[in-house]
Design an enzyme around this catalytic site. Structure first.
Site, PDB file in Angstrom:
ATOM      1  N   LYS A  91      -0.678   4.998   4.480  1.00 56.29           N
ATOM      2  CA  LYS A  91      -1.670   4.107   5.118  1.00 56.29           C
ATOM      3  C   LYS A  91      -1.331   3.964   6.600  1.00 56.29           C
ATOM      4  O   LYS A  91      -0.191   3.683   6.959  1.00 56.29           O
ATOM      5  CB  LYS A  91      -1.674   2.746   4.423  1.00 56.29           C
ATOM      6  N   HIS A 123       0.839  -1.202   0.000  1.00 56.05           N
ATOM      7  CA  HIS A 123       0.000   0.000   0.000  1.00 56.05           C
ATOM      8  C   HIS A 123       0.877   1.257   0.000  1.00 56.05           C
ATOM      9  O   HIS A 123       2.056   1.205   0.355  1.00 56.05           O
ATOM     10  CB  HIS A 123      -0.899   0.043   1.252  1.00 56.05           C
TER      11      HIS A 123
HETATM   12  P1  NAD Z   1      -8.231   9.530   5.393  1.00 56.20           P
HETATM   13  O1  NAD Z   1      -7.278   9.791   6.508  1.00 56.20           O
HETATM   14  O2  NAD Z   1      -7.932  10.094   4.043  1.00 56.20           O
HETATM   15  O3  NAD Z   1      -9.690  10.097   5.824  1.00 56.20           O
HETATM   16  C1  NAD Z   1     -10.237   9.906   7.106  1.00 56.20           C
HETATM   17  C2  NAD Z   1     -11.548  10.684   7.228  1.00 56.20           C
HETATM   18  O4  NAD Z   1     -12.108  10.436   8.530  1.00 56.20           O
HETATM   19  C3  NAD Z   1     -11.387  12.213   7.105  1.00 56.20           C
HETATM   20  O5  NAD Z   1     -12.540  12.778   6.499  1.00 56.20           O
HETATM   21  C4  NAD Z   1     -11.338  12.661   8.560  1.00 56.20           C
HETATM   22  O6  NAD Z   1     -11.784  14.008   8.720  1.00 56.20           O
HETATM   23  C5  NAD Z   1     -12.341  11.677   9.192  1.00 56.20           C
HETATM   24  N1  NAD Z   1     -12.098  11.515  10.634  1.00 56.20           N
HETATM   25  C6  NAD Z   1     -10.963  11.068  11.229  1.00 56.20           C
HETATM   26  N2  NAD Z   1     -11.104  11.089  12.562  1.00 56.20           N
HETATM   27  C7  NAD Z   1     -12.364  11.554  12.823  1.00 56.20           C
HETATM   28  C8  NAD Z   1     -13.105  11.820  13.994  1.00 56.20           C
HETATM   29  N3  NAD Z   1     -12.556  11.596  15.190  1.00 56.20           N
HETATM   30  N4  NAD Z   1     -14.368  12.292  13.876  1.00 56.20           N
HETATM   31  C9  NAD Z   1     -14.922  12.508  12.655  1.00 56.20           C
HETATM   32  N5  NAD Z   1     -14.263  12.280  11.498  1.00 56.20           N
HETATM   33  C10 NAD Z   1     -13.002  11.817  11.586  1.00 56.20           C
HETATM   34  O7  NAD Z   1      -8.430   7.960   5.332  1.00 56.20           O
HETATM   35  P2  NAD Z   1      -8.907   7.049   4.089  1.00 56.20           P
HETATM   36  O8  NAD Z   1      -7.727   6.643   3.282  1.00 56.20           O
HETATM   37  O9  NAD Z   1     -10.062   7.695   3.404  1.00 56.20           O
HETATM   38  O10 NAD Z   1      -9.392   5.727   4.878  1.00 56.20           O
HETATM   39  C11 NAD Z   1     -10.404   5.794   5.869  1.00 56.20           C
HETATM   40  C12 NAD Z   1     -10.616   4.407   6.459  1.00 56.20           C
HETATM   41  O11 NAD Z   1     -11.110   3.525   5.433  1.00 56.20           O
HETATM   42  C13 NAD Z   1      -9.343   3.744   6.980  1.00 56.20           C
HETATM   43  O12 NAD Z   1      -9.678   2.970   8.106  1.00 56.20           O
HETATM   44  C14 NAD Z   1      -8.902   2.854   5.814  1.00 56.20           C
HETATM   45  O13 NAD Z   1      -8.093   1.763   6.215  1.00 56.20           O
HETATM   46  C15 NAD Z   1     -10.259   2.386   5.342  1.00 56.20           C
HETATM   47  N6  NAD Z   1     -10.309   1.902   3.958  1.00 56.20           N
HETATM   48  C16 NAD Z   1     -11.155   0.860   3.744  1.00 56.20           C
HETATM   49  C17 NAD Z   1     -11.336   0.396   2.460  1.00 56.20           C
HETATM   50  C18 NAD Z   1     -12.355  -0.700   2.248  1.00 56.20           C
HETATM   51  O14 NAD Z   1     -12.533  -1.161   1.114  1.00 56.20           O
HETATM   52  N7  NAD Z   1     -13.045  -1.143   3.300  1.00 56.20           N
HETATM   53  C19 NAD Z   1     -10.644   0.958   1.384  1.00 56.20           C
HETATM   54  C20 NAD Z   1      -9.787   2.023   1.633  1.00 56.20           C
HETATM   55  C21 NAD Z   1      -9.634   2.503   2.935  1.00 56.20           C
END
Ligand code: NAD
Length: 260
Positions: A157, A153
């Site tokens: 990440k 990744h």
């Molecule tokens: P990122 O850091 O780009 O975004 C995180 C988001 O969550 C932001 O909008 C941030 O403002 C919000 N956030 C963080 N803490 C918060 C809080 N305490 N209160 C409210 N909002 C809050 O992360 P990302 O790359 O978009 O990934 C997000 C999650 O999704 C991670 O856990 C990642 O591993 C997961 N993910 C899952 C998949 C899947 O297919 N299931 C795919 C990609 C990423």
């Protein structure tokens, strides 16, 4: 169907907001961390239309107001608050947030007594099929084949190994009871016991997500690989899951249910 997006300013959130608007969903609320750079501007720009406002931090109730389904890609602590409010407001939850602690896992189960809940560490349809193929291969090949998983990744990440690698290890372990998972970073290679599944995380560049399950036997090996080339595939799967969950009775659902 009316959607709320938790984590709307994140990498995944922005992809979901953009595709949801294109696919004609009505987005009634969004939640983001107060630390998010360019808060409202990012969400407003990608949505184009429909978003009524971005709730910050603790104000989950405003973000979920009027929503039928909330799609959450944020952090475990935010998901935990989303679940509490979603239960109270009768909003279905699709979550792709990874690395959940035991408390949040428990909350997913508790919430599913009241509302439909789908949590998936990978919302791509291809990974769901890969997990099924891995289980079948491990069952058919049986003892004598070692299982090793390598995931790669981008370097931003936060979790390691990925939730998807853990999910694939679970599929292999369930298919052949007695296997144990050991995790490590790249280069952390030691002698492997016959009952161990090694899971390795490689971090660098802008790789969206590659997973290879190696099945290593005497004189032959299988390499089963999924490569994500665009973050939108996770968003598309999450939106499909939201459509699936809308109107379903309370309970725990998975991407396998969505695939049918
Ligand atoms: P990122 O850091 O780009 O975004 C995180 C988001 O969550 C932001 O909008 C941030 O403002 C919000 N956030 C963080 N803490 C918060 C809080 N305490 N209160 C409210 N909002 C809050 O992360 P990302 O790359 O978009 O990934 C997000 C999650 O999704 C991670 O856990 C990642 O591993 C997961 N993910 C899952 C998949 C899947 O297919 N299931 C795919 C990609 C990423």
């Amino acid at each position: 169907m009316k959607l709320a997006i938790a984590g709307a300013t994140g990498r995944m959130g922005q992809s979901i907001v953009r595709l949801a608007a294109q696919e004609g969903f009505s987005i009634v609320g969004a939640l983001a961390s107060p630390q998010s750079p360019h808060l409202g501007r990012d969400v407003g720009e990608v949505a184009g239309a429909g978003i009524l406002g971005v709730a910050i931090g603790d104000d989950v109730a405003s973000a979920l107001l009027g929503a039928d389904v909330v799609i959450d890609f944020s952090r475990p602590e935010a998901l935990s608050r989303v679940l509490t409010v979603a239960r109270r407001k009768n909003v279905a939850v699709v979550s792709g947030t990874t690395r959940l602690d035991a408390d949040t896992e428990k909350k997913l189960d508790e919430a599913s007594a009241t509302i439909p809940v789908l949590w998936a560490p990978n919302t791509s349809l291809g990974v769901q099929v890969l997990a099924e193929i891995v289980a079948e291969a491990v069952r058919r090949l049986g003892l004598g084949f070692d299982v090793e998983i390598v995931e790669t990744h981008h370097k931003a990440k936060v979790d390691s190994p990925s939730g998807t690698a853990t999910r694939l290890a679970d599929a292999a372990r369930d298919a052949r009871k007695g296997l144990r998972t050991v995790t490590g970073r790249e280069g952390n290679v030691g002698p492997r016991a016959a009952d161990e599944i090694g899971v390795f995380a490689v971090r660098g560049g802008d790789v969206i997500g590659d997973h290879t399950v190696h099945l290593l036997g005497p004189g032959e090996r299988l390499e089963l690989t999924h490569r994500a080339t665009n973050r939108d595939l996770f968003a598309r799967g999450a939106l499909r899951a939201a459509r699936y969950l809308f109107g379903k009775p309370a309970g725990r659902y998975s991407m396998a249910d969505v695939l049918g």
